[in-house]
Design a protein around this motif. Sequence first.
Motif, PDB file in Angstrom:
ATOM      1  N   ASP A 124       0.828  -1.206   0.000  1.00  0.00           N
ATOM      2  CA  ASP A 124       0.000   0.000   0.000  1.00  0.00           C
ATOM      3  C   ASP A 124       0.864   1.258   0.000  1.00  0.00           C
ATOM      4  OD1 ASP A 124      -2.797   1.245   0.470  1.00  0.00           O
ATOM      5  OD2 ASP A 124      -1.585   2.124   2.053  1.00  0.00           O
ATOM      6  N   LEU A 125       1.931   1.248   0.782  1.00  0.00           N
ATOM      7  CA  LEU A 125       2.782   2.431   0.896  1.00  0.00           C
ATOM      8  C   LEU A 125       3.643   2.654  -0.338  1.00  0.00           C
ATOM      9  CD1 LEU A 125       3.958   2.012   4.600  1.00  0.00           C
ATOM     10  CD2 LEU A 125       2.325   3.686   3.741  1.00  0.00           C
ATOM     11  N   THR A 126       3.908   1.595  -1.104  1.00  0.00           N
ATOM     12  CA  THR A 126       4.779   1.708  -2.281  1.00  0.00           C
ATOM     13  C   THR A 126       4.020   1.452  -3.574  1.00  0.00           C
ATOM     14  OG1 THR A 126       5.423  -0.631  -2.111  1.00  0.00           O
ATOM     15  CG2 THR A 126       6.777   0.981  -0.925  1.00  0.00           C
ATOM     16  N   ASP A 127       2.708   1.599  -3.547  1.00  0.00           N
ATOM     17  CA  ASP A 127       1.876   1.276  -4.710  1.00  0.00           C
ATOM     18  C   ASP A 127       2.240   2.111  -5.927  1.00  0.00           C
ATOM     19  OD1 ASP A 127      -0.673  -0.018  -5.838  1.00  0.00           O
ATOM     20  OD2 ASP A 127      -1.074   2.127  -6.115  1.00  0.00           O
ATOM     21  N   TYR A 128       2.652   3.357  -5.725  1.00  0.00           N
ATOM     22  CA  TYR A 128       2.931   4.271  -6.826  1.00  0.00           C
ATOM     23  C   TYR A 128       4.373   4.187  -7.323  1.00  0.00           C
ATOM     24  CZ  TYR A 128       4.935   7.045  -3.036  1.00  0.00           C
ATOM     25  OH  TYR A 128       5.667   7.459  -1.947  1.00  0.00           O
ATOM     26  N   MET A 129       5.180   3.287  -6.765  1.00  0.00           N
ATOM     27  CA  MET A 129       6.590   3.206  -7.115  1.00  0.00           C
ATOM     28  C   MET A 129       6.848   2.155  -8.177  1.00  0.00           C
ATOM     29  SD  MET A 129       8.342   3.427  -3.343  1.00  0.00           S
ATOM     30  CE  MET A 129       7.843   4.680  -2.144  1.00  0.00           C
ATOM     31  N   THR A 130       7.974   2.294  -8.854  1.00  0.00           N
ATOM     32  CA  THR A 130       8.410   1.287  -9.816  1.00  0.00           C
ATOM     33  C   THR A 130       8.977   0.091  -9.048  1.00  0.00           C
ATOM     34  OG1 THR A 130      10.652   2.151  -9.954  1.00  0.00           O
ATOM     35  CG2 THR A 130       9.004   3.121 -11.442  1.00  0.00           C
ATOM     36  N   PRO A 131       9.106  -1.078  -9.714  1.00  0.00           N
ATOM     37  CA  PRO A 131       9.701  -2.240  -9.032  1.00  0.00           C
ATOM     38  C   PRO A 131      11.090  -1.960  -8.469  1.00  0.00           C
ATOM     39  CG  PRO A 131       8.606  -2.939 -11.037  1.00  0.00           C
ATOM     40  CD  PRO A 131       8.560  -1.435 -11.029  1.00  0.00           C
ATOM     41  N   ALA A 132      11.904  -1.202  -9.211  1.00  0.00           N
ATOM     42  CA  ALA A 132      13.248  -0.881  -8.729  1.00  0.00           C
ATOM     43  C   ALA A 132      13.185  -0.032  -7.467  1.00  0.00           C
ATOM     44  CB  ALA A 132      14.035  -0.153  -9.817  1.00  0.00           C
ATOM     45  N   GLN A 133      12.264   0.920  -7.448  1.00  0.00           N
ATOM     46  CA  GLN A 133      12.125   1.786  -6.272  1.00  0.00           C
ATOM     47  C   GLN A 133      11.592   0.998  -5.085  1.00  0.00           C
ATOM     48  OE1 GLN A 133       9.598   4.657  -8.119  1.00  0.00           O
ATOM     49  NE2 GLN A 133      11.282   5.843  -8.975  1.00  0.00           N
ATOM     50  N   ARG A 134      10.700   0.039  -5.350  1.00  0.00           N
ATOM     51  CA  ARG A 134      10.204  -0.814  -4.267  1.00  0.00           C
ATOM     52  C   ARG A 134      11.339  -1.615  -3.655  1.00  0.00           C
ATOM     53  NH1 ARG A 134       4.404  -3.650  -5.786  1.00  0.00           N
ATOM     54  NH2 ARG A 134       3.123  -1.770  -5.619  1.00  0.00           N
ATOM     55  N   ARG A 135      12.224  -2.149  -4.494  1.00  0.00           N
ATOM     56  CA  ARG A 135      13.360  -2.911  -3.973  1.00  0.00           C
ATOM     57  C   ARG A 135      14.248  -2.030  -3.102  1.00  0.00           C
ATOM     58  NH1 ARG A 135      13.249  -5.221  -9.193  1.00  0.00           N
ATOM     59  NH2 ARG A 135      14.824  -3.737  -9.937  1.00  0.00           N
TER      60      ARG A 135
ATOM     61  N   VAL B  11      18.353 -12.476  10.288  1.00  0.00           N
ATOM     62  CA  VAL B  11      17.657 -13.496   9.488  1.00  0.00           C
ATOM     63  C   VAL B  11      16.211 -13.097   9.261  1.00  0.00           C
ATOM     64  CG1 VAL B  11      16.860 -15.895   9.459  1.00  0.00           C
ATOM     65  CG2 VAL B  11      19.178 -15.358  10.228  1.00  0.00           C
ATOM     66  N   LEU B  12      15.563 -12.588  10.301  1.00  0.00           N
ATOM     67  CA  LEU B  12      14.176 -12.155  10.179  1.00  0.00           C
ATOM     68  C   LEU B  12      14.046 -10.989   9.185  1.00  0.00           C
ATOM     69  CD1 LEU B  12      11.267 -12.534  11.221  1.00  0.00           C
ATOM     70  CD2 LEU B  12      11.768 -10.830  12.968  1.00  0.00           C
ATOM     71  N   CYS B  13      15.003 -10.073   9.209  1.00  0.00           N
ATOM     72  CA  CYS B  13      14.994  -8.956   8.264  1.00  0.00           C
ATOM     73  C   CYS B  13      15.121  -9.461   6.834  1.00  0.00           C
ATOM     74  CB  CYS B  13      16.129  -7.986   8.580  1.00  0.00           C
ATOM     75  SG  CYS B  13      15.850  -6.949  10.039  1.00  0.00           S
ATOM     76  N   TYR B  14      15.962 -10.467   6.635  1.00  0.00           N
ATOM     77  CA  TYR B  14      16.121 -11.036   5.290  1.00  0.00           C
ATOM     78  C   TYR B  14      14.826 -11.687   4.828  1.00  0.00           C
ATOM     79  CZ  TYR B  14      18.004 -13.789   1.431  1.00  0.00           C
ATOM     80  OH  TYR B  14      18.229 -14.348   0.195  1.00  0.00           O
ATOM     81  N   ILE B  15      14.148 -12.393   5.725  1.00  0.00           N
ATOM     82  CA  ILE B  15      12.860 -12.996   5.387  1.00  0.00           C
ATOM     83  C   ILE B  15      11.849 -11.918   5.011  1.00  0.00           C
ATOM     84  CG2 ILE B  15      10.895 -14.282   6.325  1.00  0.00           C
ATOM     85  CD1 ILE B  15      12.890 -15.860   8.024  1.00  0.00           C
ATOM     86  N   ALA B  16      11.819 -10.838   5.805  1.00  0.00           N
ATOM     87  CA  ALA B  16      10.902  -9.734   5.514  1.00  0.00           C
ATOM     88  C   ALA B  16      11.215  -9.113   4.157  1.00  0.00           C
ATOM     89  CB  ALA B  16      10.979  -8.678   6.613  1.00  0.00           C
ATOM     90  N   TYR B  17      12.505  -8.969   3.849  1.00  0.00           N
ATOM     91  CA  TYR B  17      12.920  -8.401   2.558  1.00  0.00           C
ATOM     92  C   TYR B  17      12.415  -9.262   1.404  1.00  0.00           C
ATOM     93  CZ  TYR B  17      16.051  -6.983  -1.231  1.00  0.00           C
ATOM     94  OH  TYR B  17      16.561  -6.561  -2.435  1.00  0.00           O
ATOM     95  N   LEU B  18      12.557 -10.574   1.520  1.00  0.00           N
ATOM     96  CA  LEU B  18      12.079 -11.482   0.473  1.00  0.00           C
ATOM     97  C   LEU B  18      10.565 -11.403   0.323  1.00  0.00           C
ATOM     98  CD1 LEU B  18      14.272 -14.664   1.100  1.00  0.00           C
ATOM     99  CD2 LEU B  18      14.611 -12.856  -0.596  1.00  0.00           C
ATOM    100  N   LEU B  19       9.869 -11.296   1.435  1.00  0.00           N
ATOM    101  CA  LEU B  19       8.408 -11.198   1.381  1.00  0.00           C
ATOM    102  C   LEU B  19       7.975  -9.888   0.733  1.00  0.00           C
ATOM    103  CD1 LEU B  19       7.434 -12.627   4.886  1.00  0.00           C
ATOM    104  CD2 LEU B  19       6.974 -13.665   2.666  1.00  0.00           C
ATOM    105  N   PHE B  20       8.667  -8.800   1.047  1.00  0.00           N
ATOM    106  CA  PHE B  20       8.356  -7.515   0.417  1.00  0.00           C
ATOM    107  C   PHE B  20       8.528  -7.594  -1.095  1.00  0.00           C
ATOM    108  CE2 PHE B  20       9.527  -4.942   4.467  1.00  0.00           C
ATOM    109  CZ  PHE B  20       8.268  -5.192   4.983  1.00  0.00           C
ATOM    110  N   LEU B  21       9.620  -8.231  -1.532  1.00  0.00           N
ATOM    111  CA  LEU B  21       9.889  -8.329  -2.959  1.00  0.00           C
ATOM    112  C   LEU B  21       8.874  -9.225  -3.673  1.00  0.00           C
ATOM    113  CD1 LEU B  21      13.788  -8.592  -3.210  1.00  0.00           C
ATOM    114  CD2 LEU B  21      12.327  -6.571  -3.318  1.00  0.00           C
TER     115      LEU B  21
END
Length: 211
Positions: A31-42, A155-165
């Motif tokens: 929701d917070l990154t809906d207006y961003m490009t995939p690169a910007q989301r990453r 490790v938890l941050c890495y999991i969250a990063y993968l889920l965000f992507l």
Amino acid sequence: MTGSYIGFATAVFMGFFSIVNPIANVPVFLDLTDYMTPAQRRQIALKSVIVAFIIIVVFSVAGNSILHLFNISLPALRITGGILLFVVGYRMILEDKPHPEKRIDTKEGDPGISVAVTPLAMPLMAGPGTITTAMNYAASADKWHTVIVIVVYGVLCYIAYLLFLSGGHIVRILGNNTMTVITKMMGLILAVLGVQMLLAGVNEGIRLGSQ
């Protein structure tokens, strides 16, 4: 000795995971990154987990000293975090999708860093509950416990990063309408959690004041 460290690491991971709940944070990120490009989301996803990780490392190593230095109480931290969560949830429930003209131009700057810091890193990924948990687990004479706390949260941050992507794939599977409903529900839950966190902070402050 190794077995006790493994058991401690497991307990720390379960404690962090239940508080942070990175799966439930995916709709918030989308929701917070809906207006961003995939690169910007990453970029935002990476920056949010890095900032959250740094916050937890700092408070794991020197949390009590920092709070005492600035004369900050845990109730005040909870109240502030609760207000931030409520505002994010309120916006998710009532506001429409961001307009296309709000898209970030990374060549001219990165205003999206504010989204990465607040609310993604703080208070969603590294809120008062997470900070308190990290401080409690790291409060041991054995320095290896502090190291374990930091590694487990990494490790938890890495999991969250993968889920965000993977959020885009989740949208394609569930559909926009379903994700809209989930986002509104998560907004309501965040708002309620914010109020609950605020009330907990107020109650703790009252108890401290009466002592």
